[in-house]
Design an enzyme around this catalytic site. Structure first.
Site, mmCIF file in Angstrom:
data_model
loop_
_atom_site.group_PDB
_atom_site.id
_atom_site.type_symbol
_atom_site.label_atom_id
_atom_site.label_comp_id
_atom_site.label_asym_id
_atom_site.label_seq_id
_atom_site.Cartn_x
_atom_site.Cartn_y
_atom_site.Cartn_z
ATOM 1 N N GLU A 210 0.841 -1.196 0.000
ATOM 2 C CA GLU A 210 0.000 0.000 0.000
ATOM 3 C C GLU A 210 0.876 1.245 0.000
ATOM 4 O O GLU A 210 1.545 1.554 1.000
ATOM 5 C CB GLU A 210 -0.930 0.025 1.216
ATOM 6 C CG GLU A 210 -1.825 1.253 1.228
ATOM 7 C CD GLU A 210 -2.731 1.322 2.442
ATOM 8 O OE1 GLU A 210 -3.315 2.400 2.671
ATOM 9 O OE2 GLU A 210 -2.856 0.309 3.155
ATOM 10 N N LYS B 284 -9.194 -15.918 16.139
ATOM 11 C CA LYS B 284 -9.124 -15.251 14.837
ATOM 12 C C LYS B 284 -10.449 -14.605 14.425
ATOM 13 O O LYS B 284 -10.763 -14.486 13.248
ATOM 14 C CB LYS B 284 -8.615 -16.220 13.771
ATOM 15 C CG LYS B 284 -7.191 -16.694 14.085
ATOM 16 C CD LYS B 284 -6.655 -17.711 13.128
ATOM 17 C CE LYS B 284 -5.239 -18.095 13.565
ATOM 18 N NZ LYS B 284 -4.669 -19.192 12.786
ATOM 19 N N ASP C 90 1.262 -14.950 12.688
ATOM 20 C CA ASP C 90 0.096 -15.524 12.016
ATOM 21 C C ASP C 90 -0.822 -14.367 11.624
ATOM 22 O O ASP C 90 -1.490 -13.778 12.471
ATOM 23 C CB ASP C 90 -0.622 -16.491 12.960
ATOM 24 C CG ASP C 90 -1.764 -17.239 12.295
ATOM 25 O OD1 ASP C 90 -2.274 -16.752 11.262
ATOM 26 O OD2 ASP C 90 -2.147 -18.310 12.795
ATOM 27 N N HIS D 31 -2.110 10.183 -1.111
ATOM 28 C CA HIS D 31 -2.315 8.971 -1.907
ATOM 29 C C HIS D 31 -2.091 9.240 -3.389
ATOM 30 O O HIS D 31 -1.589 8.383 -4.115
ATOM 31 C CB HIS D 31 -3.722 8.400 -1.654
ATOM 32 C CG HIS D 31 -3.794 7.541 -0.438
ATOM 33 N ND1 HIS D 31 -3.507 6.198 -0.461
ATOM 34 C CD2 HIS D 31 -4.091 7.831 0.849
ATOM 35 C CE1 HIS D 31 -3.640 5.695 0.750
ATOM 36 N NE2 HIS D 31 -3.998 6.667 1.570
#
Length: 388
Positions: A85, A215, A289, A380
């Protein structure tokens, strides 16, 4: 039907890997030129990946120095952020400069717990209540049974929640430098086996009653902690904010209040700007993870406009699930990132927690200021326009 090539004797050897690369080329038409080029040793991968044929190369940028005034992380750190990004690293870098010039981020680890959450079922609510009391009376024996499976995990408490004729529990452990999901699963299964053998009446259990919310973000973990609970805080001089962020602290605080209401209306898991960005980039870089971002990105943001115009800002990460040992942390590039931070191996997990929290706070301040100063879209446009 085509089958992915496997070698039962040497599935991480060169021949097996090449067979899978050729399989991809034959069945997809892709040359897998870049995925098939890597420097890591495939013999280190058992336990981390199956059907290995190559790598995904994610760019890593460096932000910093990040000045941390913690109990475990003290000094300046250069932070590797793995992302695709545009503007992300630049934004975190800007926030880190602001924090450094203000004297650094103060960090505090408040709690450390990892859960497995069995649910026990009975014939009636009274039986479930009696079992709840029995658990309290036999905690020491249950803990001893759980800890036979691990050299680092310690059962510190069993939380109990009665519903109908069910008893939902949360077996809370400390897990050292490991994240601990597998550790707690194995330990809790041993504990439940002891319980079933020694409880004088009939009971049934499921090892996971979906109350650990593995999760998945949840209020129970935000309130009671899952992983590390860590705070990062700073007081920013008004003049410094104006100079570097091009906003006044009163406008920054006003925007914060509006954002609070928007967060309440949307029922989100945090009232910040983009905690998942920095956490994910650090997770990828350091071998965490990445699916744990679902929980770890939860954030409580709190700020105050002080009487002299200075701006106090803090974030609390209530369920930051990380490791500096085990899992993917020992793989080649991931270990290098942890070594850059001085966090690899035993004794590094609280230090990593403080660095992550300080990084998140820097990112919150940078993006929040950019939105108020109306620089967000332009940033951006300037840095995030890598389009085909």
């Amino acid at each position: 039907m085509p089958k992915i090539p496997r070698d039962r004797d040497d599935d991480y050897g060169a021949a097996a890997i090449k067979a899978r690369q050729d399989f991809v080329r034959e069945h997809t038409g892709s040359r897998v030129e870049h995925q098939a080029s890597y420097s890591l040793d495939p013999s280190t991968l058992p336990g981390n990946i199956e059907n290995f044929y190559g790598v995904a190369q994610v760019p890593i940028g460096l932000a910093g120095p990040l000045l941390v005034n913690g109990e475990h992380a003290t000094g300046e750190y250069f932070v590797p952020l793995a992302t695709t990004e545009g503007t992300l690293v630049a934004s975190y870098n800007r926030g880190m400069k602001l924090c450094r010039d203000a004297g650094g981020v103060t960090t505090t680890v408040l709690d450390d717990k990892m859960q497995r959450a069995p649910v026990f079922s009975f014939g009636s609510a009274r039986e479930a209540r009696d079992f709840r009391d029995w658990l309290d009376e036999h905690f020491e024996e249950i803990a001893a049974a759980a800890e036979t499976t691990t050299s680092t995990g310690k059962l510190v408490e069993i939380q109990k929640f009665s519903v109908s004729k069910l008893l939902y529990t949360r077996f809370n452990y400390t897990t050292g430098d490991a994240a601990g999901q597998n550790l707690t699963g194995k330990a809790t299964f041993a504990a439940c086996a002891w319980i079933k053998q020694n409880y004088p009446r009939e009971l049934h259990f499921l090892l996971e009653g979906q109350f650990a919310t593995d999760k998945k973000t949840s209020v129970v973990n935000m309130l009671h902690t899952r992983g590390k609970r860590v705070v990062a805080e700073i007081t920013l001089p008004a003049a410094l904010v104006e100079e570097q962020m091009h906003v006044s602290t009163d406008k920054l605080f006003s925007a914060r209040l509006k954002g609070q209401l928007g967060s309440i209306m949307s029922v989100t898991n945090n009232n910040g700007n983009h905690s998942a960005n920095g956490i994910t980039a650090l997770f990828i870089a350091t071998g965490q993870d990445v699916a744990n971002v679902a929980e770890s990105s939860a954030l409580y943001g709190f700020s105050e406009l002080l009487p002299n115009g200075d701006f106090y800002a803090s974030i609390t990460l209530p369920s930051l699930i990380i490791a500096t040992y085990g899992g993917g942390t020992g793989l080649a590039t991931q270990r290098e990132s942890l070594e850059i931070l001085g966090c690899y191996g035993a004794g590094g997990v609280y230090k990593l927690a403080e660095i992550i929290a300080a990084t998140v706070l820097a990112g919150e301040l940078s993006l929040g200021s950019a939105v108020v100063a109306e620089e967000w879209v332009q940033a951006h446009d300037d840095l995030g326009r890598n389009r085909p």
